[in-house]
Design a protein around this motif. Sequence first.
Motif, mmCIF file in Angstrom:
data_model
loop_
_atom_site.group_PDB
_atom_site.id
_atom_site.type_symbol
_atom_site.label_atom_id
_atom_site.label_comp_id
_atom_site.label_asym_id
_atom_site.label_seq_id
_atom_site.Cartn_x
_atom_site.Cartn_y
_atom_site.Cartn_z
ATOM 1 N N TYR A 36 0.833 -1.200 0.000
ATOM 2 C CA TYR A 36 0.000 0.000 0.000
ATOM 3 C C TYR A 36 0.872 1.256 0.000
ATOM 4 O O TYR A 36 0.581 2.215 -0.723
ATOM 5 N N GLU A 37 1.942 1.253 0.782
ATOM 6 C CA GLU A 37 2.821 2.422 0.811
ATOM 7 C C GLU A 37 3.491 2.635 -0.549
ATOM 8 O O GLU A 37 3.634 3.770 -1.002
ATOM 9 N N ALA A 38 3.868 1.562 -1.206
ATOM 10 C CA ALA A 38 4.446 1.680 -2.550
ATOM 11 C C ALA A 38 3.421 2.273 -3.519
ATOM 12 O O ALA A 38 3.766 3.115 -4.366
ATOM 13 N N SER A 39 2.164 1.862 -3.400
ATOM 14 C CA SER A 39 1.127 2.400 -4.284
ATOM 15 C C SER A 39 0.858 3.869 -3.987
ATOM 16 O O SER A 39 0.587 4.648 -4.900
ATOM 17 N N ARG A 40 0.963 4.256 -2.722
ATOM 18 C CA ARG A 40 0.773 5.667 -2.359
ATOM 19 C C ARG A 40 1.903 6.526 -2.932
ATOM 20 O O ARG A 40 1.670 7.640 -3.390
ATOM 21 N N GLU A 41 3.119 5.991 -2.900
ATOM 22 C CA GLU A 41 4.252 6.712 -3.479
ATOM 23 C C GLU A 41 4.044 6.887 -4.988
ATOM 24 O O GLU A 41 4.293 7.961 -5.540
ATOM 25 N N LEU A 42 3.595 5.843 -5.640
ATOM 26 C CA LEU A 42 3.305 5.919 -7.067
ATOM 27 C C LEU A 42 2.202 6.943 -7.338
ATOM 28 O O LEU A 42 2.283 7.725 -8.296
ATOM 29 N N GLU A 43 1.204 6.973 -6.477
ATOM 30 C CA GLU A 43 0.117 7.954 -6.616
ATOM 31 C C GLU A 43 0.661 9.375 -6.528
ATOM 32 O O GLU A 43 0.317 10.235 -7.342
ATOM 33 N N ARG A 44 1.525 9.629 -5.560
ATOM 34 C CA ARG A 44 2.107 10.965 -5.419
ATOM 35 C C ARG A 44 2.947 11.333 -6.642
ATOM 36 O O ARG A 44 2.888 12.479 -7.128
ATOM 37 N N MET A 45 3.718 10.382 -7.144
ATOM 38 C CA MET A 45 4.546 10.634 -8.323
ATOM 39 C C MET A 45 3.685 10.931 -9.547
ATOM 40 O O MET A 45 3.974 11.861 -10.315
ATOM 41 N N MET A 46 2.612 10.158 -9.733
ATOM 42 C CA MET A 46 1.729 10.383 -10.882
ATOM 43 C C MET A 46 1.043 11.736 -10.795
ATOM 44 O O MET A 46 0.962 12.462 -11.796
ATOM 45 N N CYS A 47 0.561 12.087 -9.614
ATOM 46 C CA CYS A 47 -0.121 13.376 -9.451
ATOM 47 C C CYS A 47 0.836 14.535 -9.721
ATOM 48 O O CYS A 47 0.461 15.515 -10.371
ATOM 49 N N SER A 48 2.056 14.412 -9.246
ATOM 50 C CA SER A 48 3.054 15.446 -9.493
ATOM 51 C C SER A 48 3.367 15.546 -10.980
ATOM 52 O O SER A 48 3.474 16.654 -11.538
ATOM 53 N N PHE A 49 3.512 14.417 -11.646
ATOM 54 C CA PHE A 49 3.790 14.393 -13.076
ATOM 55 C C PHE A 49 2.654 15.043 -13.864
ATOM 56 O O PHE A 49 2.881 15.859 -14.756
ATOM 57 N N ILE A 50 1.427 14.697 -13.523
ATOM 58 C CA ILE A 50 0.259 15.281 -14.195
ATOM 59 C C ILE A 50 0.233 16.789 -13.992
ATOM 60 O O ILE A 50 -0.011 17.558 -14.926
ATOM 61 N N ARG A 51 0.496 17.232 -12.769
ATOM 62 C CA ARG A 51 0.499 18.661 -12.461
ATOM 63 C C ARG A 51 1.564 19.387 -13.297
ATOM 64 O O ARG A 51 1.301 20.463 -13.852
ATOM 65 N N LYS A 52 2.757 18.805 -13.406
ATOM 66 C CA LYS A 52 3.836 19.429 -14.184
ATOM 67 C C LYS A 52 3.471 19.520 -15.662
ATOM 68 O O LYS A 52 3.758 20.510 -16.328
ATOM 69 N N ILE A 53 2.858 18.482 -16.185
ATOM 70 C CA ILE A 53 2.444 18.499 -17.594
ATOM 71 C C ILE A 53 1.398 19.601 -17.824
ATOM 72 O O ILE A 53 1.468 20.342 -18.798
ATOM 73 N N LYS A 54 0.439 19.714 -16.916
ATOM 74 C CA LYS A 54 -0.596 20.748 -17.051
ATOM 75 C C LYS A 54 -0.017 22.147 -16.967
ATOM 76 O O LYS A 54 -0.484 23.053 -17.661
ATOM 77 N N GLU A 55 1.003 22.329 -16.129
ATOM 78 C CA GLU A 55 1.638 23.635 -15.997
ATOM 79 C C GLU A 55 2.330 24.061 -17.280
ATOM 80 O O GLU A 55 2.382 25.236 -17.596
ATOM 81 N N ARG A 56 2.854 23.103 -18.020
ATOM 82 C CA ARG A 56 3.568 23.401 -19.273
ATOM 83 C C ARG A 56 2.622 23.695 -20.421
ATOM 84 O O ARG A 56 3.019 24.278 -21.430
ATOM 85 N N ASN A 57 1.386 23.245 -20.315
ATOM 86 C CA ASN A 57 0.420 23.451 -21.411
ATOM 87 C C ASN A 57 -0.384 24.695 -21.209
ATOM 88 O O ASN A 57 -0.436 25.575 -20.717
#
Length: 57
Positions: A36-57
Amino acid sequence: MKFLNIATPSLFEIQMQIEIAFNLKYITELQFNNIYEASRELERMMCSFIRKIKERN
């Protein structure tokens, strides 16, 4: 971006399945916590990645 919009809910489904597996005693508490902790880390990484992509567009 479309893939990430599909991947995020899929991750939430997996987190739910992990909880169900633990509640039904298919996995130990230690296994649950690790997975579960590994999945939470992946969730945080994905959300950060999505946020960065949106900021660039």
